[in-house]
Motif scaffolding. Structure first.
Motif, PDB file in Angstrom:
ATOM      1  N   PHE A  91       0.744  -1.203  -0.090  1.00  0.00           N
ATOM      2  CA  PHE A  91       0.139   0.003  -0.055  1.00  0.00           C
ATOM      3  C   PHE A  91       0.901   1.181  -0.069  1.00  0.00           C
ATOM      4  O   PHE A  91       0.524   2.254  -0.709  1.00  0.00           O
ATOM      5  CB  PHE A  91      -0.787   0.150   1.146  1.00  0.00           C
ATOM      6  N   TRP A 100      -2.252  -1.396  -8.696  1.00  0.00           N
ATOM      7  CA  TRP A 100      -3.437  -1.735  -7.869  1.00  0.00           C
ATOM      8  C   TRP A 100      -4.402  -0.526  -8.079  1.00  0.00           C
ATOM      9  O   TRP A 100      -5.745  -0.838  -7.646  1.00  0.00           O
ATOM     10  CB  TRP A 100      -3.386  -2.260  -6.587  1.00  0.00           C
ATOM     11  N   GLN A 122      -0.890  13.328  -6.587  1.00  0.00           N
ATOM     12  CA  GLN A 122      -1.378  12.448  -7.605  1.00  0.00           C
ATOM     13  C   GLN A 122      -2.506  13.166  -8.527  1.00  0.00           C
ATOM     14  O   GLN A 122      -3.129  13.973  -7.773  1.00  0.00           O
ATOM     15  CB  GLN A 122      -2.180  11.300  -6.764  1.00  0.00           C
ATOM     16  N   ASN A 158      -2.196   8.453   5.206  1.00  0.00           N
ATOM     17  CA  ASN A 158      -2.065   9.367   3.991  1.00  0.00           C
ATOM     18  C   ASN A 158      -2.794  10.449   4.456  1.00  0.00           C
ATOM     19  O   ASN A 158      -3.909  10.237   4.485  1.00  0.00           O
ATOM     20  CB  ASN A 158      -2.529   8.642   2.795  1.00  0.00           C
ATOM     21  N   ALA A 222     -24.344  11.331  -7.135  1.00  0.00           N
ATOM     22  CA  ALA A 222     -23.324  10.969  -7.826  1.00  0.00           C
ATOM     23  C   ALA A 222     -21.847  10.535  -7.206  1.00  0.00           C
ATOM     24  O   ALA A 222     -21.506   9.390  -7.349  1.00  0.00           O
ATOM     25  CB  ALA A 222     -22.973  11.816  -9.007  1.00  0.00           C
ATOM     26  N   ARG A 229     -19.304   2.393  -5.000  1.00  0.00           N
ATOM     27  CA  ARG A 229     -18.714   1.525  -6.074  1.00  0.00           C
ATOM     28  C   ARG A 229     -17.215   1.130  -5.860  1.00  0.00           C
ATOM     29  O   ARG A 229     -16.706   0.157  -5.908  1.00  0.00           O
ATOM     30  CB  ARG A 229     -19.214   1.795  -7.327  1.00  0.00           C
ATOM     31  N   PHE A 234     -11.800  -1.148  -4.714  1.00  0.00           N
ATOM     32  CA  PHE A 234     -10.345  -0.585  -4.425  1.00  0.00           C
ATOM     33  C   PHE A 234      -9.795  -1.889  -3.360  1.00  0.00           C
ATOM     34  O   PHE A 234      -8.828  -2.623  -3.781  1.00  0.00           O
ATOM     35  CB  PHE A 234     -10.182   0.614  -3.936  1.00  0.00           C
TER      36      PHE A 234
HETATM   37  O1  18C Z   1      -6.556   4.862  -0.191  1.00  0.00           O
HETATM   38  C1  18C Z   1      -6.543   4.606  -1.303  1.00  0.00           C
HETATM   39  N1  18C Z   1      -5.459   4.898  -2.397  1.00  0.00           N
HETATM   40  C2  18C Z   1      -4.190   5.863  -1.796  1.00  0.00           C
HETATM   41  C3  18C Z   1      -2.966   5.763  -2.721  1.00  0.00           C
HETATM   42  O2  18C Z   1      -3.445   6.165  -3.818  1.00  0.00           O
HETATM   43  C4  18C Z   1      -4.414   7.083  -1.162  1.00  0.00           C
HETATM   44  C5  18C Z   1      -5.451   7.798  -1.940  1.00  0.00           C
HETATM   45  C6  18C Z   1      -5.988   9.092  -1.271  1.00  0.00           C
HETATM   46  C7  18C Z   1      -6.966   9.808  -2.033  1.00  0.00           C
HETATM   47  C8  18C Z   1      -8.366   9.305  -1.830  1.00  0.00           C
HETATM   48  C9  18C Z   1      -9.335  10.029  -2.687  1.00  0.00           C
HETATM   49  C10 18C Z   1      -9.542   9.450  -3.967  1.00  0.00           C
HETATM   50  C11 18C Z   1     -10.397  10.368  -4.956  1.00  0.00           C
HETATM   51  C12 18C Z   1     -10.339   9.730  -6.143  1.00  0.00           C
HETATM   52  C13 18C Z   1     -11.146  11.027  -7.292  1.00  0.00           C
HETATM   53  C14 18C Z   1     -11.773  10.112  -8.274  1.00  0.00           C
HETATM   54  C15 18C Z   1     -12.424   8.792  -8.170  1.00  0.00           C
HETATM   55  C16 18C Z   1     -13.164   8.114  -9.111  1.00  0.00           C
HETATM   56  C17 18C Z   1     -12.486   7.089  -9.753  1.00  0.00           C
HETATM   57  C18 18C Z   1     -13.189   6.488 -10.750  1.00  0.00           C
HETATM   58  C19 18C Z   1     -12.781   5.616 -11.617  1.00  0.00           C
HETATM   59  O3  18C Z   1      -4.785   6.874   0.167  1.00  0.00           O
HETATM   60  C20 18C Z   1      -7.901   4.093  -2.206  1.00  0.00           C
HETATM   61  C21 18C Z   1      -8.429   5.072  -2.484  1.00  0.00           C
HETATM   62  C22 18C Z   1      -9.883   4.485  -2.986  1.00  0.00           C
HETATM   63  C23 18C Z   1     -10.820   5.668  -3.546  1.00  0.00           C
HETATM   64  C24 18C Z   1     -12.151   5.461  -3.875  1.00  0.00           C
HETATM   65  C25 18C Z   1     -12.832   6.461  -4.300  1.00  0.00           C
HETATM   66  C26 18C Z   1     -13.428   7.693  -3.599  1.00  0.00           C
HETATM   67  C27 18C Z   1     -14.277   8.472  -3.893  1.00  0.00           C
HETATM   68  C28 18C Z   1     -14.076   9.949  -3.696  1.00  0.00           C
HETATM   69  C29 18C Z   1     -14.705  10.871  -4.574  1.00  0.00           C
HETATM   70  C30 18C Z   1     -14.091  12.240  -4.781  1.00  0.00           C
HETATM   71  C31 18C Z   1     -14.859  13.190  -5.694  1.00  0.00           C
HETATM   72  C32 18C Z   1     -14.676  13.328  -7.076  1.00  0.00           C
HETATM   73  C33 18C Z   1     -15.438  12.244  -8.018  1.00  0.00           C
HETATM   74  C34 18C Z   1     -16.755  12.774  -8.320  1.00  0.00           C
HETATM   75  C35 18C Z   1     -17.715  11.841  -9.058  1.00  0.00           C
HETATM   76  C36 18C Z   1     -18.896  12.619  -9.321  1.00  0.00           C
END
Ligand code: 18C
Length: 253
Positions: A91, A100, A122, A158, A222, A229, A234
């Motif tokens: 991780f 991953w 990122q 993080n 949304a 999901r 993840f």
């Molecule tokens: O913990 C995780 N990953 C680590 C390594 O990368 C780290 C990540 C930190 C950031 C977490 C926030 C992720 C936001 C992602 C934005 C886009 C997501 C959509 C992707 C679709 C393909 O700690 C694992 C993290 C798992 C994250 C799951 C998704 C969380 C959704 C958060 C939504 C953010 C708002 C933007 C999306 C708007 C949608 C309408």
């Protein structure tokens, strides 16, 4: 650069409790302790079980502030055949991230603070109709052993930080995140000689918590459906990745 950063590893630093002191040491200590305390809070009150699959349970608490969804997430999982050290290693280490993590367009290390702490920048995949998101956070790994257990607990945190090398570039929106992965290793039916421990004897109990502020307006429904999901997706993908990576390797305690 990210190339240099791949040489950084916490492996072998098993008993390192605290790294060198630097500008973020005090904050890291405070945030890590906060997660350890919070971990033992139960999920009966205000938390909804939104997804269950095998040993994995995904909980969410609905929180909105000025129309912005800030739902905390908490996931419990048990993964057979791996240690907490292995889970946290994959991780935390930069070099495996893109294998991953499916929410990313890119990741890089912009600073190495000590052997257990780096700063990541990122860029996340854009989800229509929302603006693209990026994130900048320190990432810290450590282990500690409490008196009542023989296997160390491993953890990665993080936590969003600002950085001169990661200015906010509109229209990209900066996500604010506070994420922790806490892993305990259980040895079932331990053989008399610890050298005889096999992967079938071990399992990792993990807790993953995420407080993510999307940083700017996103349609609530949304966002909630993307979160519902993406978090289980993840954890499933990440845990099968670690199983696959470790299967034929000696156990990393
Ligand atoms: O913990 C995780 N990953 C680590 C390594 O990368 C780290 C990540 C930190 C950031 C977490 C926030 C992720 C936001 C992602 C934005 C886009 C997501 C959509 C992707 C679709 C393909 O700690 C694992 C993290 C798992 C994250 C799951 C998704 C969380 C959704 C958060 C939504 C953010 C708002 C933007 C999306 C708007 C949608 C309408």
């Amino acid at each position: 650069s990210s190339t240099n950063a791949t040489a950084v590893s916490a492996t072998g630093n098993h008993n390192a409790l605290v790294g060198e002191k630097h500008r973020l040491s005090a904050e890291i200590e405070r945030i890590v302790q906060g997660h350890l305390k919070y971990k033992y809070e139960d999920v009966s009150d205000g938390w909804d079980l939104i997804h269950q699959e095998g040993e994995m349970k995904v909980y969410r608490r609905e929180v909105e502030e000025n129309g912005l969804v800030l739902d905390p997430m908490k996931i419990f999982h048990t993964i057979k055949g791996v240690t907490g050290h292995e889970i946290c290693h994959y991780f935390w280490e930069f070099q495996y991230r893109m294998e991953w993590e499916t929410t990313l367009d890119s990741t890089k290390i912009i600073e190495v603070l000590d052997p257990q702490t780096v700063v990541f920048y990122q860029v996340h995949k854009r989800v229509w109709p929302a603006a693209q998101r990026d994130s900048c956070f320190w990432s810290h790994i450590r282990s500690f052993t409490s008196s009542d257990e023989d296997q160390p607990t491993w953890l990665v945190v993080n936590y969003t930080t600002s950085h001169l090398l990661a200015p906010i570039k509109s229209p990209q929106v900066r996500i604010v995140a506070n994420v922790a992965l806490i892993c305990e290793t259980v040895i079932n039916e331990p053989p008399l000689n610890p050298k005889d421990i096999k992967r079938e004897n071990i399992e990792c109990k993990l807790t993953y918590v995420a407080f993510v502020n999307p940083g700017g307006w996103v349609p609530s429904a949304a966002l909630r459906s993307v979160a519902k999901r993406e978090y289980p997706r993840f954890l499933k993908r990440f845990s099968s990745y670690v199983l696959e990576q470790t299967r034929d390797k000696p156990i990393l305690f």
